[in-house]
Design a protein around this motif. Structure first.
Motif: not given
Ligand code: UDP
Ligand code: MG
Length: 316
Positions: A149-161
């Motif tokens: 459940s995300l509003h914006d799958f394609n956002c370029g800005l993301k953080a990951y472990k």
């Protein structure tokens, strides 16, 4: 090292210097050690020489140059493989994403323990008709099909472990669905953070409206692969068997009724005059084909088996 910041880019020469100085400033002021991976996805402008210049002055900068334009997914893939930071951040090179968000994203991964924090361009500065509205529909479809459940799958800005980017395989155009790939790989602590967004200050968008067609096809693929990719026989085998049985019973019934006719002395009704004859035949042929497709799928999985297509959270 705290952070790997990954920036895929295609012809973004105007933005790179400003982007780097803003990243450097915000990371230094928060005492975050970082490396940057610029991935030049086949730029034909001066982007690569700007990266080379930056690299000479700043050892924390790395560059990967593709021989031609392979696409954003491949660019991310190349940098994911090389990232060393505990937290990996991806962002676009066009200055639409704000580097000033980085410390907060880092904290959400480090202290709140999320696997992925995805940016959400809550207030978006793109064209309403060609982007914002299609993208709303698109995200709704992605939510309901993937269960993420995300509003914006394609956002370029993301953080990951770090572990997340080392475990997923971003191919084709799948950069739109990295959270879904991660969820399928067993990383379920996914959340979103509203992020600032601004209109593109330079250049133009590198994706046209074909993005929605491609994105939708990829979504169907993902849904199918995540449901049946590991067990094709459950889909093709089951459908094939049912169809074959239905066809066989119809043919059987046709044969019996022909015999009954003959026993009553009625001749001259050719089986081929009956539409059911053809339906039964087609069902048996299609059923067999479906079954074979499922069987071949199982064989391919057997020979290609990835020994680590599961994600172990802890071993004690
Ligand atoms: N990009 C890329 N390869 C491509 C297309 C785009 O590396 O084939 C980069 C682009 O330079 C930018 C990011 O991906 O840094 C997002 O692209 P864009 O801003 O054009 O997408 P939009 O914001 O319109 O969704
Ligand atoms: Mg952009």
């Amino acid at each position: 090292m705290n952070l790997s910041i990954i920036i895929p880019l295609l012809n973004e020469e105007e933005s790179l210097d400003e982007l780097f100085s803003r990243i450097d400033k915000v990371c230094n002021s928060h005492n975050l050690s970082y490396e940057i991976w610029f991935v030049d996805d086949g730029s034909t402008d001066l982007s690569w020489s700007i990266i080379e210049n930056l690299k000479v002055q700043y050892p924390q900068i790395h560059g990967i140059k593709f021989s031609r334009n392979y696409g954003k997914s491949q660019a991310l893939h190349a940098a994911f493989a090389r990232a060393n930071g505990e937290v990996v951040i991806t962002m676009d090179a066009d200055l639409q994403d704000f580097p000033e968000e980085i410390p907060e994203l880092y904290d959400m991964i480090k202290t709140e323990g999320y696997d992925i924090v995805s940016g959400w361009k809550k207030k978006r500065f793109d064209n309403v008709m060609t982007k914002n509205i299609p993208s709303k529909i698109f995200n709704a479809a992605a939510r309901s099909i993937s269960g993420v459940s995300l509003h914006d799958f394609n956002c370029g800005l993301k953080a990951y472990k770090k572990q997340v980017v080392k475990s997923i395989d971003v191919y084709g155009d799948m950069h739109r669905y990295i959270p879904v790939l991660a969820a399928n790989a067993g990383f379920r602590k996914i959340t979103e953070k509203p992020v600032q967004h601004q209109a593109r200050p330079y250049g133009s968008s590198k994706f046209g409206t074909e993005r929605f067609v491609r994105g939708f096809l990829d979504l169907i693929t993902l849904w199918f692969v995540s449901r049946f990719g590991g067990r094709p026989m459950h889909f093709f085998g089951a459908a094939g068997t049912l169809m074959f049985i239905a066809g066989f019973l119809s043919a059987f019934w046709l044969g019996i009724s022909k015999l009954i006719d003959v026993s009553r002395g009625i001749y001259g009704h050719l089986l081929t005059n009956n539409a059911w004859f053809f339906i039964a035949l087609t069902m048996m042929v299609l059923g067999t084909l479906l079954f074979i497709a499922g069987f071949l799928g199982e064989m391919i999985i057997r020979t290609n088996r990835q020994h680590e297509n599961y994600h172990v959270e802890e071993v004690i």
